[in-house]
Design an enzyme around this catalytic site. Structure first.
Site, PDB file in Angstrom:
ATOM      1  N   LYS A  88       9.829 -96.442   6.061  1.00 26.66           N
ATOM      2  CA  LYS A  88      10.095 -95.747   7.326  1.00 26.66           C
ATOM      3  C   LYS A  88       9.907 -94.243   7.141  1.00 26.66           C
ATOM      4  O   LYS A  88      10.422 -93.661   6.191  1.00 26.66           O
ATOM      5  CB  LYS A  88      11.499 -96.058   7.834  1.00 26.66           C
ATOM      6  CG  LYS A  88      11.788 -95.471   9.213  1.00 26.66           C
ATOM      7  CD  LYS A  88      13.070 -96.030   9.803  1.00 26.66           C
ATOM      8  CE  LYS A  88      13.375 -95.405  11.162  1.00 26.66           C
ATOM      9  NZ  LYS A  88      12.291 -95.613  12.149  1.00 26.66           N
ATOM     10  N   HIS A  99      17.308 -98.462   6.556  1.00 26.04           N
ATOM     11  CA  HIS A  99      15.999 -99.042   6.849  1.00 26.04           C
ATOM     12  C   HIS A  99      15.175 -99.214   5.572  1.00 26.04           C
ATOM     13  O   HIS A  99      15.555 -98.745   4.501  1.00 26.04           O
ATOM     14  CB  HIS A  99      15.218 -98.162   7.832  1.00 26.04           C
ATOM     15  CG  HIS A  99      15.655 -98.299   9.251  1.00 26.04           C
ATOM     16  ND1 HIS A  99      16.710 -97.580   9.771  1.00 26.04           N
ATOM     17  CD2 HIS A  99      15.200 -99.077  10.268  1.00 26.04           C
ATOM     18  CE1 HIS A  99      16.875 -97.903  11.050  1.00 26.04           C
ATOM     19  NE2 HIS A  99      15.973 -98.813  11.370  1.00 26.04           N
TER      20      HIS A  99
END
Length: 268
Positions: A159, A155
């Site tokens: 995040k 990600h």
């Protein structure tokens, strides 16, 4: 026309949901909530998103706008989602929650609140990811204990939680299909002279870099072959459309805790 309130409307996911909400048809935005110290708080949502004034001021508390909505779509944090879930139960407003990182105690509270109001709680609203959940169950049951299982998720650098809620859900699906307890077999870090891999462990690893929306790979490896299932998200629109689909579905349900497998009819 279904009236929707979006909590976390100043975030990346909330903004996409708001942008797509009325395109999907049958829904109208009536309220937006964002935390008090967010740059969006107190502003018109249209002006904040650069689409022109819409006459909807971003509130700092769900209580200021909950009466004007039929359903709540929540993409905030697990702490904020707990407050919103409690208010949804109190005011009998169906809710869709896409936040992750809930503790066991918080999950118990969510189940209790869901006795009074229908709630869809899913770590990933993407239709493709939820199809992958179903495929993982089939693959794990078919291959059994002869294949090692490793999960890799990637990600963007911003995040906050790791591993992702989606990766944990994938691990849980595989563990249940194989008759294992994830708390006992989940491995989240390997370093140093750790010895051979145990037969039943499930590895879950997280990478963070740049602006990657989301990528999940599940590897089933045996001597002589490897099977990989991969989902790559190229934008947040697939998650946003899934959340909108869930909102249209949840308002027709009895009180209870549901997920995207229910929304997509995979349990019927």
């Amino acid at each position: 026309m279904l009236k929707a309130i979006v909590t976390g409307g100043g975030g990346k996911m909330g903004a996409r949901i708001i942008s797509l909400l009325e395109e999907e048809g049958g829904m109208q935005l009536t309220g937006v909530v964002e935390k008090k110290d967010h740059p969006a708080a107190g502003k018109d949502i249209g002006e904040f998103l650069g689409s022109g004034k819409r006459g909807i001021v971003i509130q700092s508390d769900l209580g200021f706008c909950i009466a004007g909505g039929d359903v709540i779509i929540d993409f905030t944090s697990h702490e904020a989602s707990m407050r919103h879930m409690e208010m949804a139960a109190e005011h009998k407003r169906p809710i869709v929650i896409g936040s992750t990182g809930f503790s066991a105690d918080e999950m118990d509270r969510i189940r209790k609140f869901a006795q009074n109001v229908p709630c869809v709680l899913a770590p990933n609203m993407s239709v493709g990811v939820n199809v992958m959940f179903k495929l993982l169950k089939i693959v794990a049951e078919t291959l059994g204990d002869d294949y090692d299982v490793e999960i890799l998720e990637v990600h963007h650098r911003l995040k906050k939680d790791a591993p992702s809620g989606t990766a944990l859900k994938m691990a849980q699906v595989v563990a249940e299909a194989l008759g294992r307890e994830l708390d006992e077999v989940g491995i989240y870090e390997r370093k140093g002279l750790i010895g051979e891999r145990s037969k039943k462990e499930i590895g879950i690893q997280a990478l963070r870099a740049g602006d990657i929306v989301g990528e999940h790979t599940v590897i089933f490896g045996a001597v002589g072959e490897r099977l990989e299932l991969i989902h790559r998200a190229h934008s947040r629109d697939n998650f946003a459309r899934g959340a909108i689909r869930a909102a249209k579905w949840v308002v027709r349900q009895e009180p209870g805790l549901y997920d995207m497998q229910d929304v997509l009819g995979f349990r019927s």
